[in-house]
Design an enzyme around this catalytic site. Sequence first.
Site, PDB file in Angstrom:
ATOM      1  CE  LYS A  44      -4.384   1.576   2.059  1.00  0.00           C
ATOM      2  NZ  LYS A  44      -5.083   1.793   0.795  1.00  0.00           N
ATOM      3  CD  GLU A  62      -6.490  -2.895  -6.614  1.00  0.00           C
ATOM      4  OE1 GLU A  62      -6.934  -3.153  -5.490  1.00  0.00           O
ATOM      5  OE2 GLU A  62      -5.273  -2.739  -6.844  1.00  0.00           O
TER       6      GLU A  62
HETATM    7  N1  PDD Z   1      -7.989   2.606  -0.455  1.00  0.00           N
HETATM    8  N2  PDD Z   1      -7.569  -1.351  -3.621  1.00  0.00           N
HETATM    9  C1  PDD Z   1      -6.946  -0.166  -3.635  1.00  0.00           C
HETATM   10  C2  PDD Z   1      -6.122   0.190  -4.826  1.00  0.00           C
HETATM   11  C3  PDD Z   1      -7.077   0.713  -2.544  1.00  0.00           C
HETATM   12  O1  PDD Z   1      -6.448   1.895  -2.555  1.00  0.00           O
HETATM   13  C4  PDD Z   1      -7.905   0.342  -1.443  1.00  0.00           C
HETATM   14  C5  PDD Z   1      -8.057   1.218  -0.227  1.00  0.00           C
HETATM   15  C6  PDD Z   1      -8.546  -0.915  -1.486  1.00  0.00           C
HETATM   16  C7  PDD Z   1      -9.409  -1.407  -0.356  1.00  0.00           C
HETATM   17  O2  PDD Z   1      -8.651  -1.744   0.778  1.00  0.00           O
HETATM   18  P1  PDD Z   1      -9.275  -1.632   2.252  1.00  0.00           P
HETATM   19  O3  PDD Z   1     -10.515  -2.470   2.247  1.00  0.00           O
HETATM   20  O4  PDD Z   1      -8.235  -2.175   3.106  1.00  0.00           O
HETATM   21  O5  PDD Z   1      -9.593  -0.183   2.479  1.00  0.00           O
HETATM   22  C8  PDD Z   1      -8.346  -1.738  -2.584  1.00  0.00           C
HETATM   23  C9  PDD Z   1      -8.079   3.523   0.666  1.00  0.00           C
HETATM   24  C10 PDD Z   1      -9.402   3.479   1.367  1.00  0.00           C
HETATM   25  C11 PDD Z   1      -7.721   4.917   0.180  1.00  0.00           C
HETATM   26  O6  PDD Z   1      -6.779   5.000  -0.601  1.00  0.00           O
HETATM   27  O7  PDD Z   1      -8.336   5.894   0.597  1.00  0.00           O
END
Ligand code: PDD
Length: 288
Positions: free
Chosen positions: A152, A184
Amino acid sequence: MHMRTVYVNGDYLPETEAKVSIFDRGFLMADGVYEVTSVLDGKLIDFDGHAVRLQRSLDELDMKNPITKDDLLEVHRELVRLNGIEEGMIYLQITRGAPDDRDFAFPDPETVPCTVVLFTQNKPGLAANPVAQKGIKVISIEDIRWGRRDIKTVQLLYPSMGKMMAKAAGVDDAWMVQDGFVTEGTSNNAYIVKDGKIITRPKTNDILHGITRAAVLRFAEEAQMTVEERNFTIEEAQDADEAFITSASTFVMPVVEIDGAQIGDGKPGSVAPRLREIYLEESRKVAI
Ligand code: PDD
């Protein structure tokens, strides 16, 4: 807007006083990782999942975690308290710190500590978001991000461009496609539902392993729903009964249109709204 109290490297400060060096590698190289944790009823949703993924992101990039899990929890809670957050998000970013000059090589972690920043985002009504009643529309775009999307990182330029492409097309978000298959959403995981089966791309380096994804799939299986982790195309999605996304900030959100094609009857079906309800109910129970 109300002046927030934010956290920078051990200090709680008014947002206007919080500063990071111009040599910070997060700023110069996007050399940093982040987490977004939602807050409901003034409590943290799935803090543990986010802490575990944060550690994994740091490990994959050879970054030394400067803060223990207990201290991290304490900072999250203190920010919620200081800013009076009932519903919203906590943003956390850790970068490889600020050496005294720009250099591609990583600095010595013994002399250059990581930078840690956290701030709150107050979002009253996050759980009761009216958008969930009608669903969102998406377009598809090519996925041209790097090959380690499971980490991330704060390299969010292409996802930002994707949101702008969606906006220009008059829709809410974009689903990214690689070799013909959906990876995604720009900031969320993507799913379709066909004949009662929930279909989503398997966890590889091609997607972020969503914390909401893990919880939702677990709740789906507990509710005797079938989950199939496999690739799917935009055409298959357009022909599905339902589509939806998950993330810490949207929870479970129905998708009702993909590239102009209506999904089902163009309204949220039964599976996504039910999963949203289960997710919110169950996560609130174990929030800390
Ligand atoms: N984004 N895929 C991507 C590319 C993401 O940036 C995110 C999360 C997710 C979902 O992950 P999670 O369920 O752990 O939030 C999938 C966050 C919320 C953001 O960038 O604000």
